[in-house]
Motif scaffolding. Structure first.
Motif, PDB file in Angstrom:
ATOM      1  N   GLY A   1      72.552  42.685  23.262  1.00 49.68           N
ATOM      2  CA  GLY A   1      73.467  43.183  22.246  1.00 49.68           C
ATOM      3  C   GLY A   1      74.364  42.129  21.639  1.00 49.68           C
ATOM      4  N   LYS A   2      74.390  40.930  22.200  1.00 46.55           N
ATOM      5  CA  LYS A   2      75.211  39.867  21.609  1.00 46.55           C
ATOM      6  C   LYS A   2      74.514  39.219  20.415  1.00 46.55           C
ATOM      7  N   ALA A   3      73.202  39.403  20.318  1.00 45.80           N
ATOM      8  CA  ALA A   3      72.460  38.867  19.179  1.00 45.80           C
ATOM      9  C   ALA A   3      72.561  39.832  17.998  1.00 45.80           C
ATOM     10  N   THR A   4      72.465  39.298  16.804  1.00 44.70           N
ATOM     11  CA  THR A   4      72.501  40.145  15.608  1.00 44.70           C
ATOM     12  C   THR A   4      71.363  39.772  14.661  1.00 44.70           C
ATOM     13  N   PHE A   5      70.930  40.749  13.862  1.00 46.73           N
ATOM     14  CA  PHE A   5      69.833  40.596  12.908  1.00 46.73           C
ATOM     15  C   PHE A   5      70.272  41.159  11.561  1.00 46.73           C
ATOM     16  N   TYR A   6      69.432  40.910  10.533  1.00 42.98           N
ATOM     17  CA  TYR A   6      69.726  41.452   9.210  1.00 42.98           C
ATOM     18  C   TYR A   6      68.426  42.022   8.629  1.00 42.98           C
ATOM     19  N   SER A   7      68.263  43.314   8.806  1.00 38.46           N
ATOM     20  CA  SER A   7      67.111  44.062   8.282  1.00 38.46           C
ATOM     21  C   SER A   7      65.776  43.475   8.740  1.00 38.46           C
ATOM     22  N   PRO A   8      65.532  43.418  10.054  1.00 36.56           N
ATOM     23  CA  PRO A   8      64.241  42.928  10.537  1.00 36.56           C
ATOM     24  C   PRO A   8      63.112  43.860  10.098  1.00 36.56           C
ATOM     25  N   SER A   9      61.994  43.259   9.667  1.00 34.41           N
ATOM     26  CA  SER A   9      60.883  44.051   9.125  1.00 34.41           C
ATOM     27  C   SER A   9      59.723  44.218  10.078  1.00 34.41           C
ATOM     28  N   ASP A  10      59.482  43.232  10.949  1.00 34.07           N
ATOM     29  CA  ASP A  10      58.283  43.320  11.784  1.00 34.07           C
ATOM     30  C   ASP A  10      58.487  42.589  13.092  1.00 34.07           C
ATOM     31  N   VAL A  11      57.624  42.929  14.052  1.00 33.42           N
ATOM     32  CA  VAL A  11      57.637  42.313  15.378  1.00 33.42           C
ATOM     33  C   VAL A  11      56.205  42.040  15.817  1.00 33.42           C
ATOM     34  N   ALA A  12      56.064  41.066  16.698  1.00 34.57           N
ATOM     35  CA  ALA A  12      54.789  40.781  17.351  1.00 34.57           C
ATOM     36  C   ALA A  12      55.094  40.357  18.773  1.00 34.57           C
ATOM     37  N   VAL A  13      54.260  40.748  19.719  1.00 36.56           N
ATOM     38  CA  VAL A  13      54.513  40.438  21.126  1.00 36.56           C
ATOM     39  C   VAL A  13      53.322  39.693  21.707  1.00 36.56           C
ATOM     40  N   ASP A  14      53.601  38.596  22.431  1.00 35.00           N
ATOM     41  CA  ASP A  14      52.511  37.799  22.991  1.00 35.00           C
ATOM     42  C   ASP A  14      52.223  38.180  24.439  1.00 35.00           C
ATOM     43  N   ALA A  15      51.277  37.506  25.033  1.00 36.22           N
ATOM     44  CA  ALA A  15      50.825  37.856  26.388  1.00 36.22           C
ATOM     45  C   ALA A  15      51.895  37.606  27.434  1.00 36.22           C
ATOM     46  N   GLN A  16      52.869  36.761  27.149  1.00 34.75           N
ATOM     47  CA  GLN A  16      53.948  36.475  28.092  1.00 34.75           C
ATOM     48  C   GLN A  16      55.136  37.423  27.915  1.00 34.75           C
ATOM     49  N   GLY A  17      55.044  38.338  26.973  1.00 32.65           N
ATOM     50  CA  GLY A  17      56.130  39.286  26.747  1.00 32.65           C
ATOM     51  C   GLY A  17      57.188  38.800  25.773  1.00 32.65           C
ATOM     52  N   ASN A  18      56.952  37.663  25.132  1.00 35.53           N
ATOM     53  CA  ASN A  18      57.879  37.201  24.097  1.00 35.53           C
ATOM     54  C   ASN A  18      57.677  38.025  22.829  1.00 35.53           C
ATOM     55  N   VAL A  19      58.782  38.432  22.225  1.00 34.57           N
ATOM     56  CA  VAL A  19      58.725  39.214  20.996  1.00 34.57           C
ATOM     57  C   VAL A  19      59.200  38.345  19.837  1.00 34.57           C
ATOM     58  N   TYR A  20      58.357  38.219  18.826  1.00 38.11           N
ATOM     59  CA  TYR A  20      58.715  37.482  17.621  1.00 38.11           C
ATOM     60  C   TYR A  20      59.182  38.482  16.566  1.00 38.11           C
ATOM     61  N   VAL A  21      60.188  38.085  15.792  1.00 39.23           N
ATOM     62  CA  VAL A  21      60.816  38.984  14.835  1.00 39.23           C
ATOM     63  C   VAL A  21      60.837  38.343  13.448  1.00 39.23           C
ATOM     64  N   ALA A  22      60.347  39.099  12.453  1.00 39.83           N
ATOM     65  CA  ALA A  22      60.545  38.705  11.059  1.00 39.83           C
ATOM     66  C   ALA A  22      61.922  39.218  10.653  1.00 39.83           C
ATOM     67  N   ASP A  23      62.929  38.348  10.730  1.00 35.47           N
ATOM     68  CA  ASP A  23      64.316  38.727  10.425  1.00 35.47           C
ATOM     69  C   ASP A  23      64.492  38.561   8.917  1.00 35.47           C
ATOM     70  N   THR A  24      64.118  39.594   8.198  1.00 33.09           N
ATOM     71  CA  THR A  24      63.808  39.497   6.779  1.00 33.09           C
ATOM     72  C   THR A  24      64.954  38.986   5.920  1.00 33.09           C
ATOM     73  N   LEU A  25      66.086  39.640   5.981  1.00 30.90           N
ATOM     74  CA  LEU A  25      67.166  39.240   5.071  1.00 30.90           C
ATOM     75  C   LEU A  25      67.993  38.075   5.598  1.00 30.90           C
ATOM     76  N   ASN A  26      67.717  37.621   6.822  1.00 23.46           N
ATOM     77  CA  ASN A  26      68.223  36.331   7.275  1.00 23.46           C
ATOM     78  C   ASN A  26      67.262  35.207   6.915  1.00 23.46           C
ATOM     79  N   ASN A  27      66.055  35.572   6.452  1.00 22.22           N
ATOM     80  CA  ASN A  27      65.047  34.599   6.016  1.00 22.22           C
ATOM     81  C   ASN A  27      64.593  33.659   7.130  1.00 22.22           C
ATOM     82  N   VAL A  28      64.527  34.175   8.354  1.00 23.69           N
ATOM     83  CA  VAL A  28      64.122  33.335   9.487  1.00 23.69           C
ATOM     84  C   VAL A  28      63.181  34.103  10.413  1.00 23.69           C
ATOM     85  N   ILE A  29      62.547  33.341  11.319  1.00 24.09           N
ATOM     86  CA  ILE A  29      61.726  33.905  12.382  1.00 24.09           C
ATOM     87  C   ILE A  29      62.509  33.744  13.676  1.00 24.09           C
TER      88      ILE A  29
END
Length: 523
Positions: A174-202
């Motif tokens: 809960g200490k992390a913040t995002f701005y309108s994330p659009s998508d997620v992907a999860v790898d075999a190690q359980g890491n979740v990648y986030v398309a943080d859309t309106l922050n324009n970052v991954i």
């Protein structure tokens, strides 16, 4: 100084631009990445009308479905974004999997919420992209809650990261913040990648909930008109830590664990190679002009460098390594394969709701794609309010053995004698062809010619000839058949392909099943 909300700009841009088949008949592979001749697009669930009704596949309704993911049991989980619900599409019905009906706002639109609980009591606000891990846990980019949510395999909803407030802070949970994330992907190690859309970052979330930013934030600012400025996305390939994006909106991991990204504002597909530590462009292009927030969207097939996209969103990777792209504002499904971009399905640049052959079917702002275990491609048609599916043509459950069959719109064309193969053409008796394709059939007793009539069009066909006389409203012309007519055991056979084509029907040859496939272009 006037500051225009980036979220408002995105909304304005989007607004301006704005029967399941029995399993026995379905394909079991993704050979549609090589050829779509035997494939077609059908509606799996939903109607054009907006709603949140559960029930049969034909009667259920959605309100801007956004993303989909397949579960191990063969069902489909869908984010019903503007209903703020997570829905489940089963073989014969649609039901609500998670989310609450919280009533409507002053504009009579469903209200979203933010609540962790069991699936029946959890609340979401514009849930968007989905991913599922090997244990069956589902991850959701909850866009308006600026959070990443998780539905565990025991059906409990928790917040993996984010707290409801928009921002760009890294941190744990809960200490992390995002701005309108659009998508997620999860790898075999359980890491979740986030398309943080309106922050324009991954972003990346490790299994313990630690959020880090992988790419560089944009420092680009544009001035819409004097005194009205806005920070926007940017474009830069290179090292991951310095690469820049412009509203990343879709994610997909490949077999190497590297990440494809739909860079919507740049009209490109980008690739994060974690081993090399680089970001590169694999498809799309165009100039990010000064004082404009986005690259102009265009539709062009061709080599990766020549190709052009228009607001690409959801992605999926096939077993052969092809990348499938929901090209939302081109209203088409594109495929990136061997360095070439082509159109897999959709009447590109034309929005609509028609099912049919892949080149004739229409979409209305498709936003996600995913592959089912049996090889079908699911297409989430956001503004069409439907879940569509690309699959092999429908055919009867049982067919005659050891003979050529002719199937017309999923039904066997009856014939009292077997079809004949001659000169790479399939022949059927005149009566069978006429009855199947809607011609009146007659014979000239003097010449023995067959006469096929449909409306004002009359075809006169002789025996053992390669031509046919076509007469329309009294005007005649001679046309060439694709094979000579023939007589076998006193039966007059004619080529099926010629008359199917004359009727504006698609005709294909399924060599593996020995079936002539005839279909209307649209359903």
């Amino acid at each position: 100084m006037i500051t225009i909300s980036r979220k408002l700009v995105l909304g304005l841009l989007t607004g301006i631009l704005t029967t399941a088949v029995p399993t026995a008949t379905l394909a079991a592979s993704t050979d549609w990445t090589t050829s779509t001749k035997l494939y077609e697009v059908r509606t799996w669930a939903g109607k054009s009308e907006i709603g949140h009704g559960n029930g049969s596949l034909n009667e259920a309704t959605f309100f801007h479905p956004k993303s989909a993911v397949a579960t191990a049991d063969g069902n489909l989980i869908v984010t019903d974004s503007s209903n703020h619900l997570i829905r489940k599409v089963l073989v014969d019905k649609v039901e609500t999997f998670s989310g609450l009906n919280l009533g409507e706002d002053e504009a009579n639109l469903p209200l979203g919420g933010f609540n962790d609980d069991v699936v029946a009591s959890a609340a979401f606000d514009q849930p968007s992209g989905l991913a599922i891990d090997g244990q069956g846990n589902v991850y959701i980019a909850d866009a308006n809650n600026n959070s990443i949510r998780k539905i565990s395999k025991d059906n409990k909803v928790t917040t993996l990261a984010g707290n409801g407030n928009l921002g760009s802070a890294d941190g744990v949970g809960g200490k992390a913040t995002f701005y309108s994330p659009s998508d997620v992907a999860v790898d075999a190690q359980g890491n979740v990648y986030v398309a943080d859309t309106l922050n324009n970052v991954i972003r990346k979330i490790t299994a313990d909930g630690t959020v880090t930013t992988l790419t560089a934030p944009s420092t680009r600012v544009i001035e819409y008109f004097p005194g009205a400025v806005e920070s926007t996305g940017d474009y830069l390939d290179g090292a991951i830590a310095s690469a820049k994006f412009n509203e990343p909106s879709g994610l997909a991991l490949d077999s190497k664990g590297n990440l494809y990204v739909s860079d919507r504002g740049n009209q490109r597909i980008r690739y994060l190679d974690f081993a090399a530590g680089t970001v590169s462009t694999v498809a799309g292009g165009g100039e990010l002009a000064k004082q404009t927030p986005y690259v102009q969207g265009v539709y062009v097939d061709g080599t990766a460098a020549q190709s052009r996209l228009n607001a690409p969103e959801g992605l999926t990777v096939t077993a052969d390594g092809s990348l499938i792209v929901a090209d939302s504002l081109n209203h088409a499904i594109r495929v990136v394969k061997n360095g070439v971009v082509s159109t897999l399905a959709g009447a590109a640049t034309e929005f609509g709701k028609t099912d049919g052959l892949v080149g004739s079917a229409q979409f209305n702002h498709p936003t996600d794609v995913t592959i089912l275990a049996d090889g079908r491609l699911v297409i989430v048609d956001e503004f069409g309010n439907k879940v569509r599916v690309l699959q092999k043509y429908a055919k009867p459950a049982t067919l005659p053995t050891s003979v050529i069959s002719v199937v017309y719109d999923g039904n066997l064309v009856p014939s009292d004698v077997p079809a004949q193969a001659k000169s790479n053409a399939v022949m059927l008796p005149v009566r069978s062809v006429g009855d199947a394709l809607g011609y009146e059939v007659d014979f000239d007793n003097k010449t023995g010619n067959a006469i096929l009539t449909k409306g004002e069009t009359v075809y006169t066909i002789g025996k053992d000839v390669t031509t046919v006389t076509k007469t329309v409203a009294g005007k005649s012309e001679t046309l060439t058949l694709n094979a000579a007519t023939t007589v076998v055991n006193k039966r007059f056979f004619i080529p099926v392909r010629f008359f199917a084509t004359e009727s504006n029907l698609d005709i294909q040859w399924d060599s593996e099943a020995q079936i002539v496939v005839i279909r209307h272009l649209t359903f």
